[in-house]
Scaffold this motif. Structure first.
Motif, mmCIF file in Angstrom:
data_model
loop_
_atom_site.group_PDB
_atom_site.id
_atom_site.type_symbol
_atom_site.label_atom_id
_atom_site.label_comp_id
_atom_site.label_asym_id
_atom_site.label_seq_id
_atom_site.Cartn_x
_atom_site.Cartn_y
_atom_site.Cartn_z
ATOM 1 N N PRO A 49 45.932 -13.463 -73.693
ATOM 2 C CA PRO A 49 45.886 -14.814 -73.132
ATOM 3 C C PRO A 49 45.265 -14.886 -71.746
ATOM 4 C CG PRO A 49 47.983 -14.452 -74.219
ATOM 5 C CD PRO A 49 47.271 -13.132 -74.226
ATOM 6 N N ASN A 53 42.411 -17.562 -71.602
ATOM 7 C CA ASN A 53 42.631 -18.746 -70.764
ATOM 8 C C ASN A 53 41.556 -18.869 -69.684
ATOM 9 O OD1 ASN A 53 44.926 -19.374 -72.211
ATOM 10 N ND2 ASN A 53 46.336 -18.420 -70.744
ATOM 11 N N THR A 54 41.103 -17.743 -69.169
ATOM 12 C CA THR A 54 40.044 -17.773 -68.167
ATOM 13 C C THR A 54 38.731 -18.238 -68.772
ATOM 14 O OG1 THR A 54 41.099 -15.989 -66.910
ATOM 15 C CG2 THR A 54 38.757 -16.366 -66.502
ATOM 16 N N LYS A 56 38.438 -20.195 -71.339
ATOM 17 C CA LYS A 56 38.602 -21.632 -71.589
ATOM 18 C C LYS A 56 38.397 -22.435 -70.310
ATOM 19 C CE LYS A 56 41.933 -24.998 -73.426
ATOM 20 N NZ LYS A 56 43.306 -25.165 -73.982
#
Length: 387
Positions: A49, A53-54, A56
């Protein structure tokens, strides 16, 4: 110190430190002049994640970001070559070096080598070999550490293993220094305990060896002393409570401080860890942790007074023995292997390790001359657990 003492000092880059600062990565790319980044990380991190997440975050900010994750825990030259191909094929104009030491070092060397025409080993950190590079061919770098260990995010070099000789080599150029660092301790929360301990001891080893290294560099000494204190106090806190963001932040600071300080030099902990890691593929920071007390004892005559001062600063009795006890107690508490044998390292390559240790770039900083005889003595003691 003679009144004629001369020294050259050079210190790091812009660091955006604090919880949640990963949100500022798009702005950091603008500052670095990167419009189409290649995020370089390792295979074990790419699908977690913290990385997804980075990615995204970047895509939501409008960035077309590529990913390269074919990176070993001890990166090899083939990893760098493959990354350069991906960077060129994707038309990327800069690198996000993301992860622990392997991702950070590989990302930085990919960015450095992307516009060079000479072989990578021509830029090993020997003399002025770095001047062979074409500075116009060096791509900008933004660094995002996800461990608190190597401090590579504030360094001007990358450690890459030559797989043909099983030797670790340091590739150096001043322009390998990242333009911006995002040091967000929240990114380190998901690390397994083994990695937390190993990387924490790497930071501690950098600070400790820089402080003990030969030469006059009071800037490095001052930073190293505080880095040692932060590592000793906060590593056990993080292991006990992985969600302690304040303690993780202090460890992340200690990591950057270690890499800042070791411009002064390192020593036999690293000189021996490098060949052992290259030959046995051991975790670098944990290998440092195994060697640490044995190297301290071997160097005692040259560093006893300095270590006594360090012990006092760390709130211990002002003596070498008190500091050594604290190191050994921390190793035991955090389940660091006490010997190389416990770490599944054998003695069948003993002579080769001795030969490699004395020519390692870090050997020259050891406070006493690291002869092959001394290197082998330390290795033998670390095999058997004899202090």
């Amino acid at each position: 110190m003679s009144v004629m003492t001369k020294a050259n000092w050079n210190y790091p880059t812009a660091v955006k430190f604090g919880a949640g600062r990963i949100a500022e990565l798009p702005e950091a790319l603008k500052t670095a002049g990167i419009t189409k980044p290649l995020l370089v990380t390792d295979a074990g991190l790419v699908n977690l994640p913290v990385t997804q997440n980075t990615l995204k975050l970047l895509r939501n900010a409008g960035y077309e970001v590529g990913v390269f994750a074919d990176v070993k825990p001890n990166p090899i030259s083939a990893n760098v070559a493959a990354g350069i191909e991906v960077l060129r094929a994707g038309g990327h104009d800069g690198v996000i070096a993301f992860g622990g030491g392997s991702g950070l070092d590989t990302g930085k060397v990919i960015a450095f080598m992307a516009g060079q025409t000479r072989p990578m080993w021509d830029f090993e950190d020997i003399g002025d070999w770095w001047t062979r590079a074409d500075p116009k061919g060096i791509f900008p770098i933004v660094a995002v550490p996800t461990t608190a260990g190597t401090g590579s995010e504030v360094g001007r070099a990358g450690v890459i293993t030559d797989e043909t000789t099983h030797t670790k080599k340091v590739i150096f150029h001043p322009l390998m220094m990242p333009k911006v660092v995002i040091a967000d301790p929240e990114l380190t929360v998901g690390m397994p305990t083994f990695i937390t301990v190993g990387t924490g001891f790497d930071a501690l080893a950098h600070c400790l060896e820089a402080y003990c290294a030969k030469g006059y560099h009071p800037l490095a000494d001052g930073i190293a002393v505080e880095g040692v204190r932060l590592a000793l106090e906060n590593l056990p806190k993080v292991v006990a409570n992985p969600n302690d963001i304040e303690a993780r932040g202090h460890l992340m600071s200690a990591a950057a401080m270690g890499a800042t300080a070791f411009q002064k030099g390192l020593g036999a902990i690293h000189s021996l860890s490098h060949p052992v890691g290259a030959l046995y593929d051991t975790h670098h920071g944990m290998t440092n942790a195994v060697f640490m007390p044995y190297v301290l004892v071997a160097n005692r005559d040259a560093i006893e007074a300095k270590i006594a001062r360090l012990a006092a600063y760390c709130g211990l009795a002002p003596s070498f023995d008190a500091f050594l006890r604290a190191i050994n107690a921390l190793r035991a508490k955090l389940n660091v292997p006490n010997t190389l044998a416990d770490f599944r390292v054998g003695s069948e390559r003993r002579e080769l390790i001795g030969d490699m240790a004395i020519v390692d770039p870090t050997a020259g900083g050891n406070p006493v001359e690291l002869t092959k005889a001394l290197a082998l003595e330390i290795f033998d003691r670390a095999m058997d657990g004899r202090l």
